[in-house]
Design an enzyme around this catalytic site. Structure first.
Site: not given
Ligand code: K1U
Ligand code: ZN
Length: 179
Positions: A52, A57, A101-102, A143-144, A147
């Site tokens: 996501g 972000q 979270c990125l 989660h999004e 944000h």
């Molecule tokens: O919003 C963001 O920062 C993105 C975040 C979303 C998220 C992940 C996990 C639970 C809730 C919300 C991410 O994508 S973190 C990275 C991640 O989950 C991932 C990375 C590589 C492959 C698969 C997933």
């Molecule tokens: Zn996030």
């Protein structure tokens, strides 16, 4: 999705940043400028990689996020672009997921949220969509949307854990700035 030109990776803001704490503005109309932003956000999300990415972000204070929770690289992707998303129903049942979270790289913590949600939004076509999400899709949508309201997953943790993670991120940003 219609082809709208070359996509550009946009830099992802790292916590702490005042732009990640703002309540984002609703989108009045789905314009071409916003379609370009959405396409760039999808490219940026896949590149990270993540499941996501929300507009704040990448420094945009708009109610927009993208997601694709298909993690299997062999499976067909399912990108979704959501403008003005609203949660219209949440399940009584709750679920714990180890979130990342990125904007808070390499930090993970368990967060409890409703296990299933219904979300209504405006699509790229400007039409209203509504869908039921479960599993990672439900966790990610919540989660999004957080944000878009200036909330991060670390806001659900104890002040001590939050401070520890924030200090790590301040150091990461100092180290990145020094090169
Ligand atoms: O919003 C963001 O920062 C993105 C975040 C979303 C998220 C992940 C996990 C639970 C809730 C919300 C991410 O994508 S973190 C990275 C991640 O989950 C991932 C990375 C590589 C492959 C698969 C997933
Ligand atoms: Zn996030």
């Amino acid at each position: 999705m219609a082809y709208i030109g070359p996509m550009t990776l946009r830099p992802i803001l790292i916590h702490p940043d005042p732009r990640l704490k703002k309540v984002c503005d609703p989108v009045a109309e789905v314009t071409d400028e916003l379609r370009v932003a959405a396409a760039d956000m999808l490219e940026t999300m896949y590149d990270a990689p993540g499941v996501g990415l929300a507009a704040p972000q990448v420094g945009l204070t708009k109610r927009l996020f993208v997601m694709d929770c298909i993690k299997d690289p062999e499976a067909a992707p399912r990108p979704i672009v959501l403008f003005n998303p609203e949660i219209t129903w949440t399940s009584e049942a709750r679920n714990v997921y180890e979130e990342g979270c990125l904007s808070i790289p390499e930090q993970y913590a368990e967060v409890e949220r409703p296990a299933e949600v219904r979300v209504r939004w405006l699509g790229l076509d400007g039409a209203t969509h509504e869908e039921h999400f479960a599993g990672l899709w439900a966790t990610c949508a919540q989660h999004e949307i957080d944000h878009l309201d200036g909330r991060l997953f670390i806001d659900y943790l104890s002040p001590l854990k939050r401070q520890l993670i924030t200090r790590k991120m301040e150091k990461l940003k100092r180290d990145r700035a020094r090169g």
